[in-house]
Design a protein around this motif. Structure first.
Motif, PDB file in Angstrom:
ATOM      1  N   TYR A   1       0.831  -1.201   0.000  1.00 52.26           N
ATOM      2  CA  TYR A   1       0.000   0.000   0.000  1.00 52.26           C
ATOM      3  C   TYR A   1       0.868   1.255   0.000  1.00 52.26           C
ATOM      4  N   ALA A   2       1.921   1.239   0.821  1.00 54.00           N
ATOM      5  CA  ALA A   2       2.780   2.414   0.970  1.00 54.00           C
ATOM      6  C   ALA A   2       3.543   2.730  -0.308  1.00 54.00           C
ATOM      7  N   VAL A   3       3.739   1.762  -1.179  1.00 49.34           N
ATOM      8  CA  VAL A   3       4.397   1.992  -2.464  1.00 49.34           C
ATOM      9  C   VAL A   3       3.384   2.330  -3.547  1.00 49.34           C
ATOM     10  N   THR A   4       2.260   1.602  -3.574  1.00 50.00           N
ATOM     11  CA  THR A   4       1.278   1.771  -4.645  1.00 50.00           C
ATOM     12  C   THR A   4       0.648   3.152  -4.630  1.00 50.00           C
ATOM     13  N   ILE A   5       0.328   3.672  -3.442  1.00 50.15           N
ATOM     14  CA  ILE A   5      -0.343   4.978  -3.352  1.00 50.15           C
ATOM     15  C   ILE A   5       0.540   6.100  -3.910  1.00 50.15           C
ATOM     16  N   PRO A   6       1.775   6.308  -3.414  1.00 50.95           N
ATOM     17  CA  PRO A   6       2.591   7.406  -3.966  1.00 50.95           C
ATOM     18  C   PRO A   6       3.040   7.162  -5.403  1.00 50.95           C
ATOM     19  N   LYS A   7       3.218   5.891  -5.796  1.00 49.95           N
ATOM     20  CA  LYS A   7       3.630   5.620  -7.181  1.00 49.95           C
ATOM     21  C   LYS A   7       2.525   5.998  -8.152  1.00 49.95           C
ATOM     22  N   SER A   8       1.276   5.719  -7.789  1.00 51.70           N
ATOM     23  CA  SER A   8       0.151   6.118  -8.643  1.00 51.70           C
ATOM     24  C   SER A   8       0.042   7.636  -8.716  1.00 51.70           C
ATOM     25  N   MET A   9       0.231   8.309  -7.586  1.00 51.58           N
ATOM     26  CA  MET A   9       0.191   9.774  -7.573  1.00 51.58           C
ATOM     27  C   MET A   9       1.315  10.347  -8.429  1.00 51.58           C
ATOM     28  N   GLN A  10       2.491   9.763  -8.321  1.00 51.68           N
ATOM     29  CA  GLN A  10       3.642  10.248  -9.093  1.00 51.68           C
ATOM     30  C   GLN A  10       3.413  10.131 -10.593  1.00 51.68           C
ATOM     31  N   GLN A  11       2.788   9.035 -11.025  1.00 51.82           N
ATOM     32  CA  GLN A  11       2.532   8.850 -12.449  1.00 51.82           C
ATOM     33  C   GLN A  11       1.577   9.903 -12.985  1.00 51.82           C
ATOM     34  N   VAL A  12       0.630  10.330 -12.172  1.00 55.99           N
ATOM     35  CA  VAL A  12      -0.323  11.355 -12.608  1.00 55.99           C
ATOM     36  C   VAL A  12       0.317  12.741 -12.607  1.00 55.99           C
TER      37      VAL A  12
ATOM     38  N   ILE B   1       8.150  12.822  -2.564  1.00 57.97           N
ATOM     39  CA  ILE B   1       7.234  13.860  -2.076  1.00 57.97           C
ATOM     40  C   ILE B   1       5.863  13.252  -1.806  1.00 57.97           C
ATOM     41  N   CYS B   2       5.385  12.437  -2.755  1.00 59.87           N
ATOM     42  CA  CYS B   2       4.081  11.788  -2.591  1.00 59.87           C
ATOM     43  C   CYS B   2       4.096  10.806  -1.429  1.00 59.87           C
ATOM     44  N   LEU B   3       5.216  10.120  -1.238  1.00 59.29           N
ATOM     45  CA  LEU B   3       5.335   9.193  -0.103  1.00 59.29           C
ATOM     46  C   LEU B   3       5.278   9.953   1.216  1.00 59.29           C
ATOM     47  N   ALA B   4       5.949  11.105   1.264  1.00 53.74           N
ATOM     48  CA  ALA B   4       5.913  11.912   2.487  1.00 53.74           C
ATOM     49  C   ALA B   4       4.496  12.382   2.788  1.00 53.74           C
ATOM     50  N   VAL B   5       3.756  12.786   1.743  1.00 55.03           N
ATOM     51  CA  VAL B   5       2.361  13.201   1.930  1.00 55.03           C
ATOM     52  C   VAL B   5       1.522  12.032   2.437  1.00 55.03           C
ATOM     53  N   THR B   6       1.751  10.848   1.872  1.00 55.58           N
ATOM     54  CA  THR B   6       1.027   9.644   2.298  1.00 55.58           C
ATOM     55  C   THR B   6       1.284   9.352   3.769  1.00 55.58           C
ATOM     56  N   VAL B   7       2.532   9.449   4.170  1.00 57.17           N
ATOM     57  CA  VAL B   7       2.898   9.190   5.572  1.00 57.17           C
ATOM     58  C   VAL B   7       2.214  10.193   6.496  1.00 57.17           C
ATOM     59  N   LEU B   8       2.254  11.470   6.126  1.00 58.79           N
ATOM     60  CA  LEU B   8       1.691  12.514   6.978  1.00 58.79           C
ATOM     61  C   LEU B   8       0.172  12.409   7.102  1.00 58.79           C
ATOM     62  N   LEU B   9      -0.496  11.968   6.040  1.00 60.06           N
ATOM     63  CA  LEU B   9      -1.957  11.920   6.061  1.00 60.06           C
ATOM     64  C   LEU B   9      -2.519  10.616   6.627  1.00 60.06           C
TER      65      LEU B   9
ATOM     66  N   LEU C   1      -6.949   2.353  -1.562  1.00 56.95           N
ATOM     67  CA  LEU C   1      -5.919   1.897  -0.622  1.00 56.95           C
ATOM     68  C   LEU C   1      -5.734   2.879   0.533  1.00 56.95           C
ATOM     69  N   SER C   2      -5.994   4.145   0.277  1.00 56.98           N
ATOM     70  CA  SER C   2      -5.872   5.133   1.361  1.00 56.98           C
ATOM     71  C   SER C   2      -6.902   4.881   2.454  1.00 56.98           C
ATOM     72  N   THR C   3      -8.082   4.398   2.070  1.00 54.61           N
ATOM     73  CA  THR C   3      -9.093   4.087   3.083  1.00 54.61           C
ATOM     74  C   THR C   3      -8.760   2.795   3.821  1.00 54.61           C
ATOM     75  N   ASN C   4      -8.021   1.885   3.172  1.00 51.64           N
ATOM     76  CA  ASN C   4      -7.671   0.608   3.799  1.00 51.64           C
ATOM     77  C   ASN C   4      -6.422   0.703   4.670  1.00 51.64           C
ATOM     78  N   PHE C   5      -5.517   1.620   4.326  1.00 51.33           N
ATOM     79  CA  PHE C   5      -4.230   1.702   5.023  1.00 51.33           C
ATOM     80  C   PHE C   5      -4.384   1.838   6.538  1.00 51.33           C
ATOM     81  N   PRO C   6      -5.206   2.774   7.048  1.00 54.58           N
ATOM     82  CA  PRO C   6      -5.337   2.887   8.508  1.00 54.58           C
ATOM     83  C   PRO C   6      -5.894   1.618   9.150  1.00 54.58           C
ATOM     84  N   ILE C   7      -6.851   0.954   8.478  1.00 53.50           N
ATOM     85  CA  ILE C   7      -7.442  -0.262   9.038  1.00 53.50           C
ATOM     86  C   ILE C   7      -6.397  -1.357   9.157  1.00 53.50           C
TER      87      ILE C   7
END
Length: 527
Positions: free
Chosen positions: A150-161, A231-239, A388-394
Motif C-alpha cells: 500500500y505504501a508503495v502503490t499509493i505514492p507511485k500512482s500519484m507520481q505517475q499522474v 514527495i508523494c510518499l511523504a504526503v502519504t505518511v503525513l496523512l 488503498l488510502s481508506t484501507n491503510f489505517p485499518i
C-alpha cells in the motif's frame, strides 16, 4: 479484523443473506493483488500462467473450506466445553435441576457457526504455545507486506499522474553567430541557436517555431520522477500514518464506496482493453506459451490475489443461513477466477509493455486535451490512491493489535496477562507497525516484487499452513476432550491424503521460490 488478535468469540454485527455474503467475499478477494497480476501473468506465459492461476484458485478454495471447518469446530468446542462444565457443576451441586444440562433453545446443533471466532482466537484455542507464537509471527509479517504494498502503490500512482510528457514550444533562431541571435531575441530561454546554411557574412537572420517533448513533474523539468515519488510518499505518511495511533473501524458506507470504486475500475480495465484491441491496438509480440522463470513471481502474486482466509470469519458468521455454504464459496471463487483470467488475458493481448500497477497502462501522460478516454485514464490511475488510502489505517491498526497479541504471548511468563503501559500501547506499537513499511517504500518502488514476496512467504502461511493446521488441530482437540467429532461443515478435502498433498505442495513451492530468489540476489536483480 484481518487475522484477528486473541480475544473472546464475538456476536456477529447484524445478519445478511447468502447473496450479500457472496458479494462481500468477492469484493474481499479482488484487491490490490489483481493490479500486479497481468504483468506477472505475461512473464509466466499464456498457457503456464493460465494453468497456474486455475490451480492456485482451487488451492485457495480448498484451504478456505478448512477455515470454515475450523470455525464450526471452534463454535462446537465452546458449547461442548460449557456443557461439560455444567455437568460437572451439577454433580457437585445435586440441588441444581437437571434441565441445566440442556442447551438453550436453538443451540442443539453444536457445530452451527453462530459466534465469530477470528483466526487468532482459534489459534489460542487449538494451538500449542509455540504454534500460537508462529501464528502471530506469520500474520504480522503478512500485514507488514500488505502495508508495504500500500505504501508503495499509493505514492507511485500519484507520481505517475503528477509527472507527464509535455510539448514545449521552442523558437529556433537562424543566425550566423550567437551575438546576432542574442540581438534578435534578447534572451536564450527556450531558444535554439542554429547557424545559417550558406556562406553569409553574419548579418542575415531568421527564426521558426518547433515543439519539443519534455518530461515534467509539478509542471517543472527540475523535479524528477524519483523526487516526486518521495514527495508523494511523504504526503502519504503525513496523512495516513497518524491514524495508527487511534482506534478506527471501517464503516459500512466507506466499505460500499470503495467496493463501487473497485468494481467500476475492474470492469473499465477489461472493457477498455477489449475496445483498444477492436480498434487494432494489440501487443506485439505476444507472450510465449510458457516461461518457467516467471513461475515464482506469478505464484506469489496469485496467492496474494486469492487471499481471503484471514478475514473469512467476519464474512461468514453474519450469514442468516449457512446451508450450501461451501457451494456458495465455490461459486465465488469460480467467478473470481473468470474475472482474473479475463483481466490478465485482455492485458496480455493488448499491451506489449505492462506496468506493475496495471491501472497505469490506461493513463496517457502526454494528453493535451480532456476526452472521455483521458478522463477514464485519470480515474484508473488514481483508483488505487482512493481505495488503498481508506484501507491503510485499518490494516495498520490490525497490525498494531496483532503485534500486541504476539508480545503478550512472548512476555506472558514475565508480565502475565495485564495490559501494556499507555506509552507502549499507544506510542511504541503504532510506531512498530508503520515504520518498517515506510522504510521499505523508501527503498523500492517495485510493486510486483513486494506482492510476490508477500504472497510467496507469509502469504503461503496465511493461505495454506494456518487453515490446514487449524482444521487438524481443532478436530484433534475436540476428539481428545469429548471423544466425538460430528462437524456438519467438515471440508470435503478433510482427509489424510489431501492433508499430505497440501503439505507437499506448500513445501515444494517454498523450495522453488527460495531457489529463484537466491538466484535473483546472486544476479543483483531481486528488488
Amino acid at each position: 479484523m484481518a487475522g484477528g488478535a486473541a480475544g473472546s468469540p464475538q456476536e456477529p454485527d447484524g445478519q445478511y443473506s447468502s447473496v450479500f455474503a457472496f458479494a462481500y467475499i468477492f469484493n474481499l478477494v479482488i484487491g490490490v493483488g489483481a493490479l500486479a497480476l497481468p504483468l506477472a501473468f505475461t512473464q509466466a506465459g499464456l498457457v503456464l500462467g493460465t494453468l497456474l492461476i486455475i490451480t492456485l484458485a482451487f488451492m485457495s478454495f480448498l484451504t478456505t473450506s478448512y477455515v470454515v471447518e475450523a470455525m464450526a469446530a471452534a463454535n462446537a468446542y465452546y458449547i461442548l466445553k460449557e456443557r461439560k462444565e455444567r455437568r460437572a457443576l451439577t454433580r457437585e451441586n445435586s440441588d441444581i435441576q437437571k434441565p441445566a444440562l440442556v442447551l438453550p433453545l436453538g443451540e442443539s446443533d453444536e457445530y452451527e457457526i453462530r459466534k465469530k471466532y477470528e483466526l487468532g482466537t482459534m489459534a489460542n484455542m487449538f494451538y500449542h504455545p509455540i504454534g500460537i507464537v508462529l501464528y502471530y509471527v506469520c500474520i504480522c509479517v503478512y500485514l507488514y507486506g500488505d502495508l508495504a504494498i500500500y505504501a508503495v502503490t499509493i505514492p507511485k500512482s500519484m507520481q505517475q499522474v503528477l509527472c507527464s510528457e509535455r510539448k514545449i514550444e521552442r523558437e529556433v533562431v537562424m543566425a550566423s553567430s550567437v551575438s546576432n541571435a542574442t540581438q534578435i531575441n534578447g534572451y536564450f530561454t527556450d531558444v535554439y541557436y542554429e547557424p545559417e546554411s550558406g556562406s553569409g557574412s553574419g548579418s542575415g537572420s531568421g527564426s521558426s517555431v518547433t515543439y519539443e517533448t519534455r518530461h515534467m513533474c509539478f509542471g517543472s523539468t527540475a523535479i524528477s520522477d524519483t523526487h516526486t515519488y518521495y514527495i508523494c510518499l511523504a504526503v502519504t505518511v503525513l496523512l495516513l500514518c497518524p491514524w495508527t495511533f487511534f482506534n478506527l473501524t471501517r464503516s459500512k458506507y466507506l466499505q460500499l464506496f470503495t467496493t463501487i470504486l473497485r468494481n467500476v475500475a475492474f470492469v473499465l480495465m477489461i472493457l477498455l482493453a477489449i475496445v483498444d484491441m477492436a480498434q487494432g491496438h494489440r501487443a506485439e509480440p505476444l507472450p510465449p506459451p510458457a516461461r518457467f522463470k516467471g513461475f515464482p513471481v506469478l505464484f506469489g502474486v496469485s496467492i496474494y490475489s486469492f487471499m481471503c482466509q484471514h478475514s473469512l470469519p467476519g464474512m461468514i458468521t453474519p450469514m442468516k443461513t449457512k446451508k450450501n455454504l461451501l457451494w456458495m464459496i465455490f461459486s465465488d471463487f469460480a467467478l473470481i477466477l473468470f474475472a482474473y483470467l479475463l483481466l490478465t488475458l485482455t492485458g496480455a493481448f493488448r499491451f506489449s509493455n505492462l506496468e506493475d500497477i496495471y491501472t497505469l497502462n490506461f493513463f496517457n501522460s502526454s494528453a493535451t486535451r480532456v476526452t472521455l478516454r483521458v478522463f477514464l485514464g485519470y480515474y484508473l490511475a488514481l483508483f488505487p490512491v482512493f481505495t488503498l488510502s481508506t484501507n491503510f489505517p485499518i490494516i495498520s491498526i490490525t497490525l498494531r493489535e496483532n503485534l500486541k497479541a504476539l508480545f503478550r504471548v512472548l512476555l506472558k511468563k514475565w508480565r502475565g496477562d495485564g495490559e501494556f503501559h499507555f506509552v507502549v500501547s499507544r506510542i511504541v506499537f503504532p510506531l512498530l507497525a508503520i515504520i518498517p513499511p515506510i522504510l521499505i517504500a523508501f527503498a523500492t518502488r517495485n510493486v510486483e516484487a513486494l506482492v510476490s514476496v508477500t504472497g510467496s512467504f507469509p502469504g503461503v502461511g496465511v493461505q495454506y499452513i494456518i487453515p490446514l493446521t487449524l482444521a487438524i488441530a481443532g478436530r484433534n482437540v475436540i476428539m481428545k476432550e469429548f471423544s466425538t467429532y460430528d462437524n456438519k461443515h467438515k471440508s470435503k478435502f478433510s482427509n489424510v491424503p489431501v492433508f499430505i498433498f497440501v503439505s507437499v505442495w506448500t513445501a515444494v513451492s517454498f523450495v522453488l521460490i527460495i531457489v529463484d530468489d537466491a538466484l535473483k540476489i546472486k544476479d543483483g536483480h531481486f528488488i
